[in-house]
Design a protein around this motif. Structure first.
Motif, PDB file in Angstrom:
ATOM      1  N   ASP A 138      -9.019 -13.882 -13.036  1.00 33.24           N
ATOM      2  CA  ASP A 138      -9.826 -12.829 -12.435  1.00 33.24           C
ATOM      3  C   ASP A 138     -11.045 -13.485 -11.803  1.00 33.24           C
ATOM      4  O   ASP A 138     -11.318 -14.672 -12.016  1.00 33.24           O
ATOM      5  N   GLY A 185     -10.665  -7.040 -26.744  1.00 34.44           N
ATOM      6  CA  GLY A 185      -9.386  -6.734 -26.107  1.00 34.44           C
ATOM      7  C   GLY A 185      -8.263  -6.600 -27.112  1.00 34.44           C
ATOM      8  O   GLY A 185      -7.392  -5.731 -26.988  1.00 34.44           O
ATOM      9  N   ARG A 187      -8.641  -3.216 -28.936  1.00 35.94           N
ATOM     10  CA  ARG A 187      -8.228  -2.105 -28.065  1.00 35.94           C
ATOM     11  C   ARG A 187      -6.701  -2.031 -27.945  1.00 35.94           C
ATOM     12  O   ARG A 187      -6.124  -0.938 -27.976  1.00 35.94           O
ATOM     13  N   ARG A 202     -16.209  -9.234 -20.425  1.00 41.88           N
ATOM     14  CA  ARG A 202     -15.496  -8.086 -19.843  1.00 41.88           C
ATOM     15  C   ARG A 202     -14.131  -8.496 -19.290  1.00 41.88           C
ATOM     16  O   ARG A 202     -13.122  -7.812 -19.524  1.00 41.88           O
ATOM     17  N   LEU A 203     -14.067  -9.622 -18.595  1.00 43.75           N
ATOM     18  CA  LEU A 203     -12.812 -10.036 -17.975  1.00 43.75           C
ATOM     19  C   LEU A 203     -11.782 -10.492 -19.013  1.00 43.75           C
ATOM     20  O   LEU A 203     -10.602 -10.174 -18.910  1.00 43.75           O
ATOM     21  N   ARG A 224     -10.284  -7.447 -20.740  1.00 38.52           N
ATOM     22  CA  ARG A 224      -9.322  -6.748 -19.889  1.00 38.52           C
ATOM     23  C   ARG A 224      -7.972  -7.477 -19.872  1.00 38.52           C
ATOM     24  O   ARG A 224      -6.912  -6.860 -20.019  1.00 38.52           O
ATOM     25  N   GLU A 263      -6.273  -7.273 -23.443  1.00 36.33           N
ATOM     26  CA  GLU A 263      -5.754  -5.936 -23.706  1.00 36.33           C
ATOM     27  C   GLU A 263      -4.472  -5.674 -22.916  1.00 36.33           C
ATOM     28  O   GLU A 263      -3.485  -5.154 -23.454  1.00 36.33           O
ATOM     29  N   GLN A 264      -4.460  -6.033 -21.646  1.00 36.35           N
ATOM     30  CA  GLN A 264      -3.289  -5.783 -20.812  1.00 36.35           C
ATOM     31  C   GLN A 264      -2.090  -6.610 -21.271  1.00 36.35           C
ATOM     32  O   GLN A 264      -0.989  -6.081 -21.457  1.00 36.35           O
TER      33      GLN A 264
END
Length: 693
Positions: free
Chosen positions: A272, A334, A337, A392-393, A396, A399-400
């Motif tokens: 990212d 992450g 979540r 934050r990155l 993400r 989590e994905q």
């Protein structure tokens, strides 16, 4: 009083510009070395070595050089060699110095500040090589480049030439980079040899071979294909280790794992970008805030096992960050979540139940690596990553990627994902049960003391440092021990026979077991992760069982309970085993210097005592062989086993947690095959005449 005030005014007026000390160049490093390397003990010495090694590894990361060689010389020198591009030898236009001299004499200078030479590096402050140079009594650097070998020498950061080898050779200041030989045109590389300055480092500071090998192994895992050779020429027996792995962090996670697997090693990968505002020099030499587009590369290996401990290793551009940072925070967020959202689509969680981060990470082994240009570290020692957008990155991406695994429909992965979610849910329930148990088992006040088990014979003292809890086998031994004890500071808790083997049982079964629950309740500090050593009601816990095979089994079961659910007590050295005597000699006519009764604690001591008494002509009755504590009267038990002035205690210690866990699992766990193999193997080593039958 007036003269004192006047003298203070005089001293204050003397503080003028001439009193200011201006440290130029590497003087600041030598004046305050801990600002740059953390300390001047072994840790600081190792940090200097990491700085030089990291420079070589950064070259490998950039695609140049596949071998790094580290040599610890017998003369106190340290050498790092690589076959990378070699430090630039041409003239740097702003300073008019060669690239080698700039790198080794100027702070905050190097090829890692922009994006032209390196994309992602560990050594980015530009102080590594120059700090090592400043703190070395001698540093020699050789560079193979352009068909020639170039050399430059330094003494405590000052360029010059040495007439001879070693840091004590005659030195002439003022040297520059010079050509000293020819090499094949395509051959490039750098060799740095230095002697740490003993004016700076403590006299007992030395390079730790173990830490060096661990770091080399770790780096070889993180840079697949890179070979790191470590030679130790110190001492009489030189050693050589070569670290080279092709499996990357997948192999690293397997290496770090020691329990049975619940999942295979999973890779969570992604890229990212983010925008970072950094000050940059403009054409006029002024610092201007500039928005820079950064690319973040995330590569994480995770694996869950049947154990309870969590092992997380984190790295930024292959530099270890032992205290974590924004990349670890993002990973944990992450992961949590992904579990929370994936469990919502199942029936595993009941109403009111929830999982927290610790539940998700129980039994986890993770290797977290991120790569980005110019990461922000907290301090030169680079132990914590501070770049804010990374959190934050990473969250993400994790989590994905991990949600895809947990919700997969692939037949090969679906049972594994289901088993992992069940483990996390069970960890949540165990945590809740343990918390409730802890709340119920807090140390009681005087008004609540009646809730303690009625069979506990408590002591009067509330001074934890002096109190002792004896866990005794059976009510018969309790009666004798109750008379023998000092009730001021010695408490007694009887247990009936052999308690539950908690290595095989679940937490719920353990809490339901009356004997185990009573022990945990009386100790008063909770159990498992909620155990709080400060709440323990006694300074010592002492197992007192018969000196036979059943007694040994009981001590083993008690040790298993404390190691698994009250481990801080063991680690603090507060758990003991009493050592009752095996035999008693009663002398018929004791001579001067001999007591009427002599106790021995082993068969070997028994043989020696009998031979000594016979040789000296001291007569004695047929020695008594104690089969249990109940055969002693209170006076004998007190004198031999309970009185601190005469007794012998065996402290339970844990030098190697992993080895201890392996032994407990082998001897007390569910897997029968290793235990059978251990018993059969030991049977062949047992002498038949040692069997007490």
């Amino acid at each position: 009083m007036q003269s004192s005030s006047h003298s203070k005014q005089q001293r204050s007026r003397e503080y003028e510009a001439k009193n200011l000390l201006v440290l130029e160049g590497l003087e600041a490093v030598r004046k305050r070395p801990a600002m740059y390397i953390g300390s001047t003990d072994t840790r600081g010495l190792m940090h200097c070595l990491w700085e030089i090694i990291d420079n070589a590894v950064d070259e490998s990361l950039a695609g140049y050089g596949e071998t790094v060689e580290v040599v610890l010389g017998g003369d106190g020198s340290i050498t790092v060699r690589d076959q990378a591009r070699g430090i630039p030898v041409d003239i740097e236009p702003k300073t008019g110095l060669s690239g080698v001299e700039v790198v080794f004499t100027r702070l905050h200078a190097g090829g890692k500040f922009g994006n032209s030479s390196y994309n992602a590096t560990g050594g980015l402050h530009g102080v590594g090589a120059s700090v090592v140079n400043a703190l070395s009594s001698r540093l020699d650097v050789q560079v193979d480049r352009g068909g020639a070998t170039w050399e430059m020498n330094f003494r405590r950061g000052v360029p010059g030439t040495f007439d001879g080898d070693g840091p004590d050779a005659p030195f002439t200041p003022g040297g520059t980079l010079r050509k000293v030989g020819r090499v094949a045109k395509g051959r490039t590389g750098t060799r740095v040899r230095y002697w740490p300055d003993r004016q700076i480092f403590l006299h007992d500071a030395e390079i730790s071979l173990q830490h060096l090998q661990e770091r080399a192994r770790q780096t070889a895992f993180l840079v697949p294909g890179l070979a790191i050779e470590v030679h130790d020429l110190r001492g009489d027996e030189p050693t050589h280790e070569n670290f080279h792995f092709v499996g990357g962090i997948t192999e690293f996670a397997e290496f770090l794992s020691h329990d049975a697997p619940v999942t295979d090693v999973l890779r969570l990968q992604g890229r990212d970008t983010f925008t970072e505002t950094v000050p940059m020099l403009d054409e006029n030499g002024a610092m201007t805030p500039t928005d820079v587009e950064r690319e973040l590369e995330v590569d994480i290996a995770v694996r869950w096992g049947t154990g309870y401990d969590t092992a997380v290793k984190s790295f930024v551009n292959i530099i270890a960050t032992p205290k974590g940072g924004t990349h670890v925070q993002g990973f944990e967020r992450g992961l949590h979540r992904a579990f929370t959202r994936s469990l919502e689509g199942t029936r595993l969680l009941k109403n009111g139940e929830e999982v927290i981060k610790d539940d998700c990470m129980e039994g986890l082994t993770a290797v977290i690596t991120v790569r980005l240009a110019e990461p922000q570290f907290e301090g030169q020692t680079k132990e914590v990553l501070g770049t804010p957008p990374v959190s934050r990155l990473v969250a993400r991406i994790v989590e994905q990627e991990f949600s895809e695994f947990l919700t997969t429909t692939k037949p090969a992965l679906r049972p594994m994902a289901r088993t992992l979610m069940e483990k996390v849910v069970n960890a949540s329930r165990t945590r809740v049960a343990a918390r409730a148990h802890k709340e119920n088992q807090r140390r009681k006040t005087a008004l609540e003391s009646s809730t303690l088990p009625p069979k506990l014979k408590d002591c009067r003292s509330s001074d934890v440092d002096s109190t002792e809890l004896f866990i005794v086998e059976g009510d018969s031994a309790l009666g004798t021990a109750n008379v023998a004890r000092n009730s001021e500071f010695q408490a007694l808790l009887p247990i009936r026979g052999k308690i539950l083997n908690v290595q095989k049982a679940s937490l719920g079964d353990m809490l339901k077991n009356a004997e185990c629950a009573a022990i945990i309740q009386v100790v008063g500090a909770g159990s498992g992760r909620s155990f709080d050593l400060d709440n323990a009601r006694y300074g010592k816990v002492i197992f007192m069982a018969d000196a036979d095979s059943d007694g040994a089994h009981i001590r083993t079961l008690l040790a298993t309970l404390f190691f698994r659910y009250m481990r801080p007590m063991v680690e603090a050295g507060r758990v003991y085993s009493a050592v009752p005597p095996l035999h008693r000699f009663e002398l018929t006519k004791p001579k001067r210097g001999y007591d009427k009764y002599i106790y021995t604690y082993s068969d070997a001591e028994y043989q020696r005592t009998a031979a000594e008494l016979t040789k000296k002509g001291i007569t004695f009755k047929e020695p008594q062989r104690y089969k249990g504590l109940g055969e002693m009267d209170a006076h004998q038990l007190k004198e031999t086993t309970m009185d601190p002035r005469h007794r012998t205690l065996r402290r339970l210690t844990v030098d190697d947690i992993e080895a201890a866990e392996h032994v407990f699992e082998m001897l007390m766990g569910n897997d029968v095959a290793p235990r059978k193999e251990f018993i059969v193997e030991g049977a062949y080593n047992l002498e038949s005449d040692r069997i007490d039958a």
